[in-house]
Design a protein around this motif. Sequence first.
Motif, PDB file in Angstrom:
ATOM      1  N   ALA A  47      31.915  39.022  43.743  1.00  0.00           N
ATOM      2  CA  ALA A  47      31.660  39.814  45.470  1.00  0.00           C
ATOM      3  C   ALA A  47      30.803  40.397  45.271  1.00  0.00           C
ATOM      4  O   ALA A  47      30.234  40.131  46.619  1.00  0.00           O
ATOM      5  N   GLY A  48      30.087  40.793  43.814  1.00  0.00           N
ATOM      6  CA  GLY A  48      28.296  40.921  44.914  1.00  0.00           C
ATOM      7  C   GLY A  48      27.714  39.723  45.339  1.00  0.00           C
ATOM      8  O   GLY A  48      26.279  39.584  45.768  1.00  0.00           O
ATOM      9  N   ASP A  49      28.059  38.529  44.201  1.00  0.00           N
ATOM     10  CA  ASP A  49      27.152  37.413  45.247  1.00  0.00           C
ATOM     11  C   ASP A  49      27.781  36.645  46.022  1.00  0.00           C
ATOM     12  O   ASP A  49      27.540  35.317  46.751  1.00  0.00           O
ATOM     13  N   GLY A  50      29.270  37.407  46.597  1.00  0.00           N
ATOM     14  CA  GLY A  50      29.716  37.556  48.484  1.00  0.00           C
ATOM     15  C   GLY A  50      30.527  36.106  48.202  1.00  0.00           C
ATOM     16  O   GLY A  50      31.300  35.690  48.907  1.00  0.00           O
ATOM     17  N   VAL A  51      30.855  36.080  46.690  1.00  0.00           N
ATOM     18  CA  VAL A  51      32.110  34.776  46.706  1.00  0.00           C
ATOM     19  C   VAL A  51      33.453  35.411  47.366  1.00  0.00           C
ATOM     20  O   VAL A  51      34.305  34.893  47.268  1.00  0.00           O
ATOM     21  N   LEU A  52      33.829  36.870  46.603  1.00  0.00           N
ATOM     22  CA  LEU A  52      34.769  37.015  47.069  1.00  0.00           C
ATOM     23  C   LEU A  52      34.693  38.804  47.921  1.00  0.00           C
ATOM     24  O   LEU A  52      34.057  39.035  47.823  1.00  0.00           O
ATOM     25  N   ALA A  53      35.608  37.788  48.245  1.00  0.00           N
ATOM     26  CA  ALA A  53      36.248  38.885  49.466  1.00  0.00           C
ATOM     27  C   ALA A  53      36.692  40.686  49.129  1.00  0.00           C
ATOM     28  O   ALA A  53      37.022  41.808  49.789  1.00  0.00           O
ATOM     29  N   GLY A  54      37.757  40.218  47.986  1.00  0.00           N
ATOM     30  CA  GLY A  54      38.551  41.449  47.481  1.00  0.00           C
ATOM     31  C   GLY A  54      39.977  40.988  46.601  1.00  0.00           C
ATOM     32  O   GLY A  54      39.418  39.086  45.800  1.00  0.00           O
ATOM     33  N   LEU A  55      39.954  41.652  46.359  1.00  0.00           N
ATOM     34  CA  LEU A  55      41.007  41.187  44.582  1.00  0.00           C
ATOM     35  C   LEU A  55      42.730  41.763  44.978  1.00  0.00           C
ATOM     36  O   LEU A  55      42.667  43.164  45.321  1.00  0.00           O
ATOM     37  N   LYS A  56      42.987  40.601  45.029  1.00  0.00           N
ATOM     38  CA  LYS A  56      45.307  41.087  44.465  1.00  0.00           C
ATOM     39  C   LYS A  56      45.594  41.651  42.812  1.00  0.00           C
ATOM     40  O   LYS A  56      45.814  39.861  42.184  1.00  0.00           O
ATOM     41  N   ASP A  57      45.484  42.590  42.278  1.00  0.00           N
ATOM     42  CA  ASP A  57      45.719  42.632  40.956  1.00  0.00           C
ATOM     43  C   ASP A  57      47.714  42.674  40.628  1.00  0.00           C
ATOM     44  O   ASP A  57      47.927  43.802  41.371  1.00  0.00           O
ATOM     45  N   SER A  58      47.853  41.029  39.926  1.00  0.00           N
ATOM     46  CA  SER A  58      49.412  42.060  40.017  1.00  0.00           C
ATOM     47  C   SER A  58      49.704  41.246  38.548  1.00  0.00           C
ATOM     48  O   SER A  58      50.274  40.904  37.912  1.00  0.00           O
ATOM     49  N   SER A  59      48.609  41.525  37.888  1.00  0.00           N
ATOM     50  CA  SER A  59      47.728  41.459  36.257  1.00  0.00           C
ATOM     51  C   SER A  59      48.903  43.170  35.580  1.00  0.00           C
ATOM     52  O   SER A  59      49.383  42.467  34.189  1.00  0.00           O
ATOM     53  N   GLY A  60      48.789  44.046  35.898  1.00  0.00           N
ATOM     54  CA  GLY A  60      50.065  45.019  35.224  1.00  0.00           C
ATOM     55  C   GLY A  60      48.541  45.921  34.878  1.00  0.00           C
ATOM     56  O   GLY A  60      49.280  46.540  33.431  1.00  0.00           O
ATOM     57  N   ASP A  61      47.436  45.880  33.872  1.00  0.00           N
ATOM     58  CA  ASP A  61      46.704  45.523  33.527  1.00  0.00           C
ATOM     59  C   ASP A  61      46.027  47.697  34.891  1.00  0.00           C
ATOM     60  O   ASP A  61      44.767  47.015  35.535  1.00  0.00           O
ATOM     61  N   GLU A  62      46.382  48.212  33.968  1.00  0.00           N
ATOM     62  CA  GLU A  62      45.742  49.058  34.945  1.00  0.00           C
ATOM     63  C   GLU A  62      44.342  50.081  34.933  1.00  0.00           C
ATOM     64  O   GLU A  62      43.892  50.506  35.462  1.00  0.00           O
ATOM     65  N   GLY A  63      44.017  49.380  33.632  1.00  0.00           N
ATOM     66  CA  GLY A  63      42.415  49.660  32.841  1.00  0.00           C
ATOM     67  C   GLY A  63      41.447  48.544  33.753  1.00  0.00           C
ATOM     68  O   GLY A  63      40.746  48.777  34.048  1.00  0.00           O
ATOM     69  N   GLY A  64      42.283  47.522  34.171  1.00  0.00           N
ATOM     70  CA  GLY A  64      41.584  46.904  34.494  1.00  0.00           C
ATOM     71  C   GLY A  64      40.998  46.595  35.924  1.00  0.00           C
ATOM     72  O   GLY A  64      39.771  46.760  36.484  1.00  0.00           O
ATOM     73  N   LEU A  65      42.800  47.383  36.750  1.00  0.00           N
ATOM     74  CA  LEU A  65      42.195  47.339  37.712  1.00  0.00           C
ATOM     75  C   LEU A  65      40.650  48.873  38.100  1.00  0.00           C
ATOM     76  O   LEU A  65      40.308  48.937  39.198  1.00  0.00           O
ATOM     77  N   ARG A  66      41.260  49.864  37.488  1.00  0.00           N
ATOM     78  CA  ARG A  66      40.051  50.634  37.335  1.00  0.00           C
ATOM     79  C   ARG A  66      39.166  50.599  36.964  1.00  0.00           C
ATOM     80  O   ARG A  66      37.811  50.834  37.483  1.00  0.00           O
ATOM     81  N   ALA A  67      38.576  49.829  36.303  1.00  0.00           N
ATOM     82  CA  ALA A  67      37.403  49.379  36.403  1.00  0.00           C
ATOM     83  C   ALA A  67      36.434  49.049  37.239  1.00  0.00           C
ATOM     84  O   ALA A  67      35.690  48.391  37.692  1.00  0.00           O
ATOM     85  N   VAL A  68      37.523  47.995  38.315  1.00  0.00           N
ATOM     86  CA  VAL A  68      37.250  47.034  39.103  1.00  0.00           C
ATOM     87  C   VAL A  68      36.222  48.309  40.322  1.00  0.00           C
ATOM     88  O   VAL A  68      35.476  48.054  41.291  1.00  0.00           O
ATOM     89  N   VAL A  69      37.342  49.004  40.325  1.00  0.00           N
ATOM     90  CA  VAL A  69      37.507  50.453  41.143  1.00  0.00           C
ATOM     91  C   VAL A  69      36.181  50.881  41.015  1.00  0.00           C
ATOM     92  O   VAL A  69      35.709  51.214  41.678  1.00  0.00           O
ATOM     93  N   LEU A  70      35.827  51.102  39.539  1.00  0.00           N
ATOM     94  CA  LEU A  70      34.596  51.917  39.710  1.00  0.00           C
ATOM     95  C   LEU A  70      33.206  51.335  39.646  1.00  0.00           C
ATOM     96  O   LEU A  70      32.682  51.523  39.870  1.00  0.00           O
ATOM     97  N   GLY A  71      33.532  50.050  39.137  1.00  0.00           N
ATOM     98  CA  GLY A  71      32.480  48.934  39.379  1.00  0.00           C
ATOM     99  C   GLY A  71      31.968  49.215  40.778  1.00  0.00           C
ATOM    100  O   GLY A  71      31.185  49.019  41.457  1.00  0.00           O
ATOM    101  N   ARG A  72      32.968  49.214  41.908  1.00  0.00           N
ATOM    102  CA  ARG A  72      32.840  49.215  43.206  1.00  0.00           C
ATOM    103  C   ARG A  72      32.293  49.831  43.602  1.00  0.00           C
ATOM    104  O   ARG A  72      31.317  49.911  44.142  1.00  0.00           O
TER     105      ARG A  72
END
Length: 311
Positions: free
Chosen positions: A157-182
């Motif tokens: 995301a920081g390199d401009g490669v990705l415009a977003g994430l659709k998270d269907s992993s079921g990993d709530e901790g991983g989702l939170r990590a992305v939100v916090l990192g952003r």
Amino acid sequence: MTLRAPLTGVVPPVCTPLTPDREVDTASLARLVDHLVAGGVDGLFVLGSTSEAAYLTDRQRTLVVDTVVRHVGGLLPVLAGAIDMTTPRVLDHARAAAAAGADAVVVTAPFYARTHPAEIARHFRLVARDCPVPVLAYDIPVSVHAKLDPDLVLELAGDGVLAGLKDSSGDEGGLRAVVLGRRAEPALAGFGVLTGSEVTADSALAMGADGVVPGLGNVDPAGYARLYRACRDGDWARARTEQERLCGLFGMVTAGDPARMGAGSSALGAFKAALHLRGVIACPATAEPQIPLSPAETERVGKHLAAAGLL
């Protein structure tokens, strides 16, 4: 239309109505789009898992994108799945979707062959480099057998490669990590984070996700629109009530007998049966080799609709 950044709201993964002989039913697809727009959704995601993209031919995939783009007429952004085993094949799908008018593509990690994290990163970089529209990552390890690492997602995301994430992993901790990192990096403010969960959408929105991509949103788009608005307004009691009603409705995905069909056949069959019972699509057929619901199983779907006030 131009994809807003970040993408927010309810973006259902649109089911692909089929005729009895398993061709795309474009008339029913147009009615489904009207049903979703009337329900208050904020975008449309075609050719995802709920769209049965893996079962469609390349011709059918292109027909789906073209039909939805033409019918929606720029009213809402249209995202298209560009899902396949290798980078060249994904690029073929991405270019076809862009040519048909999709505003962005949603891309999984490569699959079938085992991949190293460096190869996954290279895959997304190559797709984004040669794709004419924005790329969102699709984290769905149950299908591609690779979990996207939050640090990698944030790096891309920081390199401009990705415009977003659709998270269907079921990993709530991983989702939170992305939100916090952003949140920690102002340059990532335009990077969109969407949850694919039907049953924990309120939790994901509370932790900072921008929107939801619920398969059940085909059946009850207005319910998810109400849920999103309640979360946006900070009315968490109202959001919880709506989420719990939707959790009960989601029970329809277990209508199919597990002794004779898989969970995918049961869930997708239930969504299509519900749309058929609600008069949105003409035929509840699912793509082969999925196993169709029986009349008794379809009746169970109807009971879930009735309990949720939809029938």
